[in-house]
Design an enzyme around this catalytic site. Structure first.
Site, mmCIF file in Angstrom:
data_model
loop_
_atom_site.group_PDB
_atom_site.id
_atom_site.type_symbol
_atom_site.label_atom_id
_atom_site.label_comp_id
_atom_site.label_asym_id
_atom_site.label_seq_id
_atom_site.Cartn_x
_atom_site.Cartn_y
_atom_site.Cartn_z
ATOM 1 N N TRP A 357 -7.146 -23.756 -23.716
ATOM 2 C CA TRP A 357 -6.733 -22.355 -23.692
ATOM 3 C C TRP A 357 -6.722 -21.869 -22.438
ATOM 4 C CZ3 TRP A 357 -9.991 -17.386 -23.790
ATOM 5 C CH2 TRP A 357 -11.268 -17.936 -23.212
ATOM 6 N N ASP A 358 -7.038 -22.472 -21.361
ATOM 7 C CA ASP A 358 -6.993 -21.959 -19.858
ATOM 8 C C ASP A 358 -5.749 -21.705 -19.642
ATOM 9 O OD1 ASP A 358 -9.413 -23.582 -20.494
ATOM 10 O OD2 ASP A 358 -9.577 -23.833 -18.338
ATOM 11 N N GLU A 488 -19.827 -20.989 -24.878
ATOM 12 C CA GLU A 488 -20.250 -22.166 -25.610
ATOM 13 C C GLU A 488 -21.805 -22.431 -25.695
ATOM 14 O OE1 GLU A 488 -17.815 -24.826 -23.321
ATOM 15 O OE2 GLU A 488 -16.016 -24.428 -24.674
ATOM 16 N N LYS A 601 -22.627 -18.131 -21.298
ATOM 17 C CA LYS A 601 -22.116 -18.811 -20.414
ATOM 18 C C LYS A 601 -20.846 -18.297 -19.492
ATOM 19 C CE LYS A 601 -19.619 -23.435 -20.033
ATOM 20 N NZ LYS A 601 -18.861 -24.291 -20.806
ATOM 21 N N GLN A 602 -20.253 -17.557 -20.381
ATOM 22 C CA GLN A 602 -18.770 -16.826 -19.767
ATOM 23 C C GLN A 602 -18.537 -15.640 -20.482
ATOM 24 O OE1 GLN A 602 -17.055 -20.683 -21.353
ATOM 25 N NE2 GLN A 602 -15.171 -19.462 -20.914
HETATM 26 C C1 BGC Z 1 -15.167 -23.383 -20.834
HETATM 27 C C2 BGC Z 1 -13.878 -23.608 -21.622
HETATM 28 C C3 BGC Z 1 -12.876 -24.115 -20.921
HETATM 29 C C4 BGC Z 1 -13.382 -25.574 -20.235
HETATM 30 C C5 BGC Z 1 -12.185 -26.029 -19.603
HETATM 31 C C6 BGC Z 1 -15.451 -25.056 -20.377
HETATM 32 O O1 BGC Z 1 -16.610 -25.025 -19.519
HETATM 33 O O2 BGC Z 1 -16.434 -23.068 -21.615
HETATM 34 O O3 BGC Z 1 -13.872 -21.934 -22.009
HETATM 35 O O4 BGC Z 1 -11.832 -24.204 -21.725
HETATM 36 O O5 BGC Z 1 -14.361 -25.458 -19.634
HETATM 37 O O6 BGC Z 1 -12.041 -25.185 -18.477
#
Ligand code: BGC
Length: 769
Positions: A357-358, A488, A601-602
């Protein structure tokens, strides 16, 4: 955070050799040209810690899933872009003793990544165990002009001895992926040959049957002229080499030029690959290293002309943004609509080079503003073409009637992530794909895209949400259970605010687009509805009911949206109270402890507030920011950039600046202690957003570009170029105000701090701060 590399506005510099940083340096000094990429492994042998990496865009292998306990619905494969033949290798023997920096005394070492001209240069002096001292200067690049080619200039100078020097340039296809699930080798040999000064190896991937021919051509130069040589050809399985022996004299340098090409069957007939690869290395060798390097510098100058962001007065910040822009340009050029942007680009194996999804959430804005419109459109079409597989993927999980769940990780449209929390639950990715359509149309005004492609994707995604969302009799509202949000560090939560919000927004946007398309071209609408058996009244009725009666977790007292039900039951401790030794949590804490903790996490709620900011007043954004930011550990590279943008929006220039440095220097300073796996390429587009959407406050408002600038005290000025609907603007933000220079012929109207400014073609205007 480490400060290992030297600060320079156009270069990344390593002085002195620290083997502990070698894998980090290999990632940071990676090279690529959109077609192939290469970690900064040494040309000569190195027996120390290293991660070998040569990648050819689009060439992947579906590695059989390996999980502890199989669950129905798991994808069978995890597709990975393969570590391909090593084309850079040059073995060096000094009187039979191998040159290997892990076994030598390194007397001096210097390496630089020249971002302005697109090459790496390394020089060192070393003393072997037997006391032989040599000096080496190696320059290498992946050509932007001959985009399947790379070239190396390798100069070696005996410093204190006379004797036999053996240089063995080779191509080695006997390569492994470090992350191979079953320690399998993924390449089979097709053919190979080697002559005195040229050779190739052609390999085929198991299962997928891609073929890649890697060829080399060698030129030896001493005292400024090419010298004749007789090599000993060597052939082993998947390997060719040409062993060149010369009598070395102290102080007399010898330069080996190694020209290489990587041609893939995606672009050529398999039967012609070897011949074409050999022809290609002849052509570039005839052009010559210096001419190629000059072309490389010119190609990069052209890129920088459009893409550069200039930060005056802050070299660290300047180096950071240039590093990000450089890596993005090395990874994806937009010229091939079959390719996409892997989170690590060509700098490591992690994430398998697949699409996440990035791309939609982070990369699309960068390409919209800095490349031709077709580049962002191609990224959207990539998903359009995979719609059938997204529908199959949803079917596999029990959904029906054309509902689509795009994969979290994919190479060809099939899901290939094999953790259930992500495969089955991190469904918010569907929302980002819909949002990218909205973002693209908002930016370009290309409404026809909606009629031709966008609406079909939107309906399929909305169908998914309308089936995934269920009715709660207890709440008398709709709910979304058992999801993983962008954070996550929590799984299987109920009513994740971000996922529910983006889902409902998707349905609202779908309804809006249905109206638009019907009005624009009712014939095309009817054809589409028939093609996908769209029962408009019933299906839109369900969308509307959900929109009206959806439950969103929130806390009235704090005035915040709740990341998910029960979030406030967690022990409310803050990141500032965590001991430094506990960070990053993912490397220091058990998974169970992470899942139960409050730490995020984000950006999660904040990701939603960023995407859909127009729906919320500034106080709501501030309350949520002030609550969630102190609980966020930013252990995803995708996090600091969103926080930088929101901090800038809230006028908090200091925090915006801190997050900017963190996102832009994430890899150079190895913030998350994971750069050795590769650089965080997709978040680099987020870094660009943190400058352009953050400090410059750029948005699209009613079909116009709008700026709300905010300059950190550390910066004298900030400037960049933006392409928008056929116009090209240069924006310079300084203490005295914002200058908008219209580089195009057409007249343009922009908003600066809410005020409408008209600028004639080729004109400019300074708007006081
Ligand atoms: C992130 C995801 C991301 C993936 C690839 C993961 O660590 O939590 O949001 O899509 O890394 O960048």
């Amino acid at each position: 955070m480490k400060e290992y590399f030297k600060v320079d506005e156009w270069k990344v510099i390593e002085e002195g050799f620290d083997p502990h940083y070698n894998k980090v340096a290999e990632s940071v000094f990676s090279l690529g040209n959109g077609r192939m990429g290469q970690r900064a492994n040494f040309e000569e042998a190195y027996s120390g810690e290293t991660l070998q990496g040569n990648y050819v865009a689009g060439v992947y292998y579906p590695d059989k899933t390996r999980v502890g306990w199989w669950k129905n619905g798991y994808p069978e494969y995890f597709a990975k872009v393969l570590n391909a033949a090593n084309w850079i290798g040059i073995d060096v023997q000094i009187d039979g003793e191998q040159l290997d920096l892990a076994k030598c005394e390194v007397l001096s070492f210097y390496r630089e990544l020249n971002m302005q001209e697109g090459y790496i240069k390394r020089s060192f002096k070393a003393k072997t165990a037997l006391g032989k001292e040599v000096g080496v200067e190696a320059t290498r690049f992946c050509s932007m002009v001959d985009d399947e080619c790379g070239a190396i200039s390798y100069t070696i100078t005996p410093l204190n001895f006379e004797g036999e020097l053996t240089l063995t340039p080779y191509i080695d296809g006997d390569i492994v992926n470090k992350d191979s699930n079953y320690d399998e080798k993924f390449w089979d040999e097709v053919s190979k040959s080697v002559s005195n000064d040229a050779g190739y190896v052609q390999l085929r991937t198991k299962k997928t049957g891609f073929e890649v021919a890697t060829a080399m051509k060698l030129v030896l130069v001493q005292d400024g002229s090419a010298i004749e040589f007789e090599s000993l050809p060597v052939e082993k399985e998947k390997y060719i080499a040409a062993e060149i022996k010369v009598q070395a004299t102290a102080g007399k340098s010898l330069t080996l030029y190694k020209y290489a090409a990587n041609l893939s069957s995606q672009n050529y007939d398999k039967a012609e690959l070897a011949e074409k690869a050999l022809q290609r290395v002849e052509t570039i060798a005839a052009k010559g290293f210096d001419a190629m390097l000059a072309e490389q510098a010119a190609a990069w100058a052209e890129k920088w002309k459009h893409n550069d962001i200039i930060i005056e007065g802050d070299a660290k910040a300047q180096q950071g943004i240039r590093f990000n822009i450089f890596q993005l340009n090395q990874t994806y050029t937009g010229e091939d609509d079959r390719l996409n942007i892997g989170p690590k680009g060509f700098t490591g194996e992690k994430y398998g080079g697949s699409t996440y999804w990035d791309t939609e959430a982070y990369c699309v804005p960068f390409y919209l503003a800095t490349a031709e419109q077709k580049v962002a459109r191609n990224l959207l079409l990539y998903r359009y073409k995979q719609l059938g597989k997204a529908i199959d993927n949803a079917k596999l999980l029990g959904f029906k009637d054309g509902a689509a769940l795009y994969p979290m990780v994919t190479m060809d449209g099939t899901e290939c992530h094999n953790e259930w929390e992500i495969t089955f639950e991190e469904i918010h990715r569907n929302g980002a794909i819909a949002f990218a359509i909205y973002n693209y149309v908002r930016y370009t005004g290309d409404d026809a895209y909606l009629t031709d492609y966008g609406l079909e994707v939107l309906i399929a995604i909305s169908r998914f949400w309308s089936q995934r969302i269920t009715w709660s009799a207890a709440k008398e509202q709709y709910v979304m259970l058992g999801v993983t949000g962008p954070n996550e560090y929590e799984n299987n939560v109920n009513n994740n605010w971000y996922t529910s919000t983006i889902a409902v927004w998707c349905m609202q946007y779908t309804l809006e687009v249905i109206g638009k398309v019907k009005q624009a071209d009712s014939g095309k609408y009817a054809t589409l509805a028939a093609k996908i058996s769209f029962e408009e009244a019933t299906e839109t009725g369900r969308f509307e009911d959900i929109i009206a009666k959806m439950y969103f977790a929130q806390d009235e007292k704090l005035g915040i949206f709740l990341q998910q039900d029960g979030f406030l039951d967690k022990e409310q401790i803050l990141v500032k109270d965590l001991p430094a030794a506990d960070r990053p949590l993912v490397q220091k804490w058990s998974w169970d402890r992470i899942l139960r903790s409050v730490f995020i996490k984000q950006a999660d709620v904040l990701q939603g507030l960023y995407f859909l900011e127009d729906r919320y007043d500034i106080d709501t954004i501030r309350r949520n920011y002030d609550f969630y930011e102190p609980r966020t550990v930013h252990e995803s590279s995708l996090s600091p950039c969103v926080h930088a943008i929101l901090a800038a929006k809230l006028g908090d220039v200091e925090r915006a600046y801190t997050f900017y440095l963190r996102t832009s220097r994430l890899d150079i300073d190895d913030y998350n202690n994971d750069t050795e796996d590769g650089c965080h390429i997709t978040s680099m587009a987020g870094t660009w957003m943190s400058v352009v959407e953050g400090f410059a406050g750029m948005r699209v408002k009613d079909g116009m570009l709008s700026f709300n600038p905010l300059l950190p005290d550390e910066w004298k000025a900030l400037s960049f170029q933006i392409g928008f609907r056929g116009s090209l603007l240069n924006i310079r933000i300084a203490k005295e105000g914002t200058t908008v220079k219209n580089l195009s012929e057409m007249d343009v109207v922009v908003l600066v701090n809410g005020e409408e400014i008209s600028i004639k073609g080729k004109g400019e205007m300074l708007v006081g701060s």
